[in-house]
Scaffold this motif. Structure first.
Motif, PDB file in Angstrom:
ATOM      1  N   LEU A 221       0.831  -1.211   0.000  1.00 11.44           N
ATOM      2  CA  LEU A 221       0.000   0.000   0.000  1.00 11.44           C
ATOM      3  C   LEU A 221       0.861   1.254   0.000  1.00 11.44           C
ATOM      4  CD1 LEU A 221      -2.835  -0.955   2.544  1.00 11.44           C
ATOM      5  CD2 LEU A 221      -2.834  -1.126   0.053  1.00 11.44           C
ATOM      6  N   GLY A 222       2.174   1.091  -0.133  1.00 14.05           N
ATOM      7  CA  GLY A 222       3.071   2.242  -0.120  1.00 14.05           C
ATOM      8  C   GLY A 222       3.399   2.674   1.295  1.00 14.05           C
ATOM      9  N   THR A 223       3.860   3.921   1.426  1.00 12.70           N
ATOM     10  CA  THR A 223       4.330   4.408   2.722  1.00 12.70           C
ATOM     11  C   THR A 223       3.302   5.241   3.469  1.00 12.70           C
ATOM     12  OG1 THR A 223       5.317   6.317   1.609  1.00 12.70           O
ATOM     13  CG2 THR A 223       6.744   4.418   1.993  1.00 12.70           C
ATOM     14  N   VAL A 224       2.202   5.592   2.839  1.00 11.32           N
ATOM     15  CA  VAL A 224       1.216   6.474   3.471  1.00 11.32           C
ATOM     16  C   VAL A 224      -0.081   5.747   3.783  1.00 11.32           C
ATOM     17  CG1 VAL A 224      -0.173   8.565   3.189  1.00 11.32           C
ATOM     18  CG2 VAL A 224       2.193   8.534   2.390  1.00 11.32           C
ATOM     19  N   PHE A 225      -0.630   5.042   2.804  1.00 13.35           N
ATOM     20  CA  PHE A 225      -1.935   4.392   2.974  1.00 13.35           C
ATOM     21  C   PHE A 225      -1.730   2.982   3.526  1.00 13.35           C
ATOM     22  CE2 PHE A 225      -2.530   7.681  -0.139  1.00 13.35           C
ATOM     23  CZ  PHE A 225      -3.749   8.248   0.231  1.00 13.35           C
ATOM     24  N   SER A 226      -1.406   2.885   4.803  1.00 12.51           N
ATOM     25  CA  SER A 226      -1.076   1.604   5.427  1.00 12.51           C
ATOM     26  C   SER A 226      -2.144   1.142   6.406  1.00 12.51           C
ATOM     27  CB  SER A 226       0.278   1.705   6.146  1.00 12.51           C
ATOM     28  OG  SER A 226       1.298   2.055   5.236  1.00 12.51           O
ATOM     29  N   ASP A 227      -3.399   1.424   6.102  1.00 14.94           N
ATOM     30  CA  ASP A 227      -4.494   1.032   6.980  1.00 14.94           C
ATOM     31  C   ASP A 227      -4.509  -0.493   7.134  1.00 14.94           C
ATOM     32  OD1 ASP A 227      -7.556   0.047   7.098  1.00 14.94           O
ATOM     33  OD2 ASP A 227      -7.328   1.947   8.169  1.00 14.94           O
ATOM     34  N   PRO A 228      -4.459  -1.022   8.377  1.00 16.86           N
ATOM     35  CA  PRO A 228      -4.359  -2.473   8.570  1.00 16.86           C
ATOM     36  C   PRO A 228      -5.554  -3.236   8.032  1.00 16.86           C
ATOM     37  CG  PRO A 228      -4.722  -1.343  10.661  1.00 16.86           C
ATOM     38  CD  PRO A 228      -4.418  -0.283   9.650  1.00 16.86           C
ATOM     39  N   GLN A 229      -6.741  -2.660   8.119  1.00  8.49           N
ATOM     40  CA  GLN A 229      -7.914  -3.361   7.614  1.00  8.49           C
ATOM     41  C   GLN A 229      -7.863  -3.494   6.096  1.00  8.49           C
ATOM     42  OE1 GLN A 229     -11.710  -1.842   8.951  1.00  8.49           O
ATOM     43  NE2 GLN A 229     -12.837  -2.914   7.355  1.00  8.49           N
ATOM     44  N   VAL A 230      -7.467  -2.420   5.427  1.00 10.89           N
ATOM     45  CA  VAL A 230      -7.353  -2.467   3.972  1.00 10.89           C
ATOM     46  C   VAL A 230      -6.257  -3.447   3.569  1.00 10.89           C
ATOM     47  CG1 VAL A 230      -6.822  -1.136   1.894  1.00 10.89           C
ATOM     48  CG2 VAL A 230      -8.213  -0.121   3.710  1.00 10.89           C
ATOM     49  N   LEU A 231      -5.147  -3.421   4.296  1.00 10.36           N
ATOM     50  CA  LEU A 231      -4.070  -4.359   3.996  1.00 10.36           C
ATOM     51  C   LEU A 231      -4.550  -5.794   4.140  1.00 10.36           C
ATOM     52  CD1 LEU A 231      -1.040  -4.598   3.285  1.00 10.36           C
ATOM     53  CD2 LEU A 231      -0.596  -4.752   5.736  1.00 10.36           C
ATOM     54  N   ASP A 232      -5.312  -6.082   5.189  1.00 11.79           N
ATOM     55  CA  ASP A 232      -5.851  -7.433   5.375  1.00 11.79           C
ATOM     56  C   ASP A 232      -6.734  -7.844   4.203  1.00 11.79           C
ATOM     57  OD1 ASP A 232      -4.568  -7.813   7.786  1.00 11.79           O
ATOM     58  OD2 ASP A 232      -6.297  -7.229   9.012  1.00 11.79           O
ATOM     59  N   GLU A 233      -7.522  -6.901   3.688  1.00  7.32           N
ATOM     60  CA  GLU A 233      -8.398  -7.206   2.556  1.00  7.32           C
ATOM     61  C   GLU A 233      -7.577  -7.496   1.299  1.00  7.32           C
ATOM     62  OE1 GLU A 233     -10.895  -3.787   2.387  1.00  7.32           O
ATOM     63  OE2 GLU A 233     -12.180  -4.436   4.037  1.00  7.32           O
ATOM     64  N   PHE A 234      -6.513  -6.753   1.086  1.00  2.79           N
ATOM     65  CA  PHE A 234      -5.623  -7.023  -0.039  1.00  2.79           C
ATOM     66  C   PHE A 234      -5.029  -8.425   0.093  1.00  2.79           C
ATOM     67  CE2 PHE A 234      -4.176  -3.212  -2.628  1.00  2.79           C
ATOM     68  CZ  PHE A 234      -5.275  -2.425  -2.342  1.00  2.79           C
ATOM     69  N   VAL A 235      -4.501  -8.716   1.281  1.00  6.08           N
ATOM     70  CA  VAL A 235      -3.843 -10.006   1.491  1.00  6.08           C
ATOM     71  C   VAL A 235      -4.827 -11.158   1.318  1.00  6.08           C
ATOM     72  CG1 VAL A 235      -2.672 -11.448   3.203  1.00  6.08           C
ATOM     73  CG2 VAL A 235      -2.029  -9.046   2.949  1.00  6.08           C
ATOM     74  N   ALA A 236      -6.029 -11.022   1.851  1.00  6.91           N
ATOM     75  CA  ALA A 236      -7.032 -12.073   1.720  1.00  6.91           C
ATOM     76  C   ALA A 236      -7.335 -12.347   0.253  1.00  6.91           C
ATOM     77  CB  ALA A 236      -8.303 -11.678   2.462  1.00  6.91           C
ATOM     78  N   ALA A 237      -7.438 -11.288  -0.545  1.00  8.52           N
ATOM     79  CA  ALA A 237      -7.738 -11.468  -1.963  1.00  8.52           C
ATOM     80  C   ALA A 237      -6.599 -12.157  -2.699  1.00  8.52           C
ATOM     81  CB  ALA A 237      -8.050 -10.118  -2.600  1.00  8.52           C
ATOM     82  N   VAL A 238      -5.376 -11.723  -2.442  1.00 13.17           N
ATOM     83  CA  VAL A 238      -4.230 -12.292  -3.157  1.00 13.17           C
ATOM     84  C   VAL A 238      -3.950 -13.713  -2.699  1.00 13.17           C
ATOM     85  CG1 VAL A 238      -1.814 -11.971  -3.796  1.00 13.17           C
ATOM     86  CG2 VAL A 238      -3.262  -9.981  -3.412  1.00 13.17           C
TER      87      VAL A 238
END
Length: 385
Positions: A221-238
């Protein structure tokens, strides 16, 4: 020669200047970075040894908070008018005079400023020296550049300073990803773009995966947009596919919601390695796919390696970068993490995405190296003795 580099105090604005800074020092010039003092770790850890930090002006949090106060809007997803206020009047009013003072004490001969930075043109005008503008992504749309300039002009009038246009525009961005019909208002000078890497000897090699012969995807998510919930959603999808995942946690260092994450293996067989901030060049080692939010550094770094992307923009310049990447046929763009799994299937099943990414990488490789560009700016055909 004394070369002053100016950048908005954020990793995504400072790190693209690293190759030019390294080139200046390698050729025997003196180099300094003018930005806020909270960027000292970035200067010391990510830039070449010998570069000086001229700490001046507000932090990014301080001037964006001021812009939010003035406009009453979300500066992470702002209207263009707010962007003008963020990088124009707010930043200059909080730190313009201090920036000029620090630069005057150091006495540079030349200024190189990334294109969202408004202190570089101010310093160059105040000191009567030439300056060059360095791109870090697709060219700023003319209407946005005008808004930043109009906002900054309020400060210029009060300070009695009239900045001149840059001498040249250093363009690292792939031509295929620029807005159709765009042309630089000042003489352009192409420069070879690449993923950020630390100086030699300070690399951060990545851990190996148990199944080394399958596709590795970088999720970031880069260096700024590091929201943990969004990151979890990305990881779950991949991780719905049996891939190797290298997941960067942004700027969480030893604290915060992303800091303590253990590697894991999902039911699908996906093996996940979580890593703290590291240079993108290291994170891309062995990767065949990048899944990210679309920051300019991520897009440029991936394409310099010929790696296709799946992008889900979160804010700032990411929607623009993603749209241009999609138009160039190097990325599939989705509007929510729910679409990532299908987008990955599309990229991996259609060889045209990898082929187009490889073509962009080939074009970038033909551009002048940062060292050659720096010598053109300084008038030094050979390294300084």
């Amino acid at each position: 020669m004394r070369v002053l580099f100016c950048a908005v105090p954020a990793y995504g604005h400072l790190l693209p200047l690293a190759p030019l800074i390294e080139a200046a020092l390698a050729d025997g010039h003196q180099a300094a970075v003018l930005t806020s003092g909270d960027m000292r770790p970035a200067v010391e850890d990510e830039l070449a040894a010998g570069v000086q930090l001229l700490a001046a002006g507000p932090t990014a949090i301080e001037f964006t908070a001021e812009a939010a106060r003035r406009t009453g809007t979300d500066v992470m997803r702002p209207a263009p008018e707010v962007v003008g206020e963020v990088f124009g009047a707010c930043r200059l009013e909080l730190g313009g005079a201090e920036s000029v003072e620090r630069a005057r004490d150091w006495a540079p001969d030349l200024v190189i400023a990334e294109y969202y930075d408004t202190t570089g043109p101010l310093v160059a005008a105040a000191l009567g020296i030439p300056w060059h503008q360095a791109g870090i992504g697709p060219a700023v749309p003319p209407e946005l550049a005008e808004l930043i300039g109009t906002s900054a002009a309020r400060y210029h009038r009060e300070a009695g300073i009239v900045p001149e246009p840059p001498t040249t525009y250093l363009d690292p961005w792939p031509e295929e990803l620029q807005e159709p019909g765009w042309s630089s208002p000042v003489p352009p000078l192409p420069v070879r773009g690449r993923a950020h890497r630390r100086p030699e000897g300070r690399e951060a090699p990545q851990r190996g995966f148990a199944t080394a012969d399958r596709l590795t995807a970088l999720v970031t998510l880069g260096t700024v947009f590091s929201d943990p919930q969004v990151l979890d959603e990305f990881v779950a999808a991949v991780s719905s596919r049996p891939l190797n995942l290298r997941v960067t946690l942004g700027m969480a260092h030893g604290a915060g919601p992303n800091a303590a994450r253990a590697d894991e293996v999902r039911d699908s067989g996906a093996e996940i390695h979580y890593v703290p901030f590291a240079p993108l060049d290291d994170l891309l080692d062995g990767a065949g796919l990048v899944v990210g939010a679309g920051g300019s550094g991520t897009v440029l770094g991936a394409l310099s390696r010929g790696i296709p992307l799946v992008l889900c923009p979160q804010g700032a310049d990411q929607p623009t970068n993603a749209a241009r990447a999609a138009a160039a046929g190097v990325a599939v763009v989705v509007d929510s993490p729910a679409g990532i799994a299908a987008a990955i299937e599309r990229v991996l099943s259609d060889p045209s995405y990898a082929a187009r990414a490889a073509a962009v990488a080939a074009e970038l490789s033909t551009r002048p190296a940062p060292a050659d560009v720096l010598r053109a700016l300084t008038g030094s055909p050979e390294p300084v003795a």
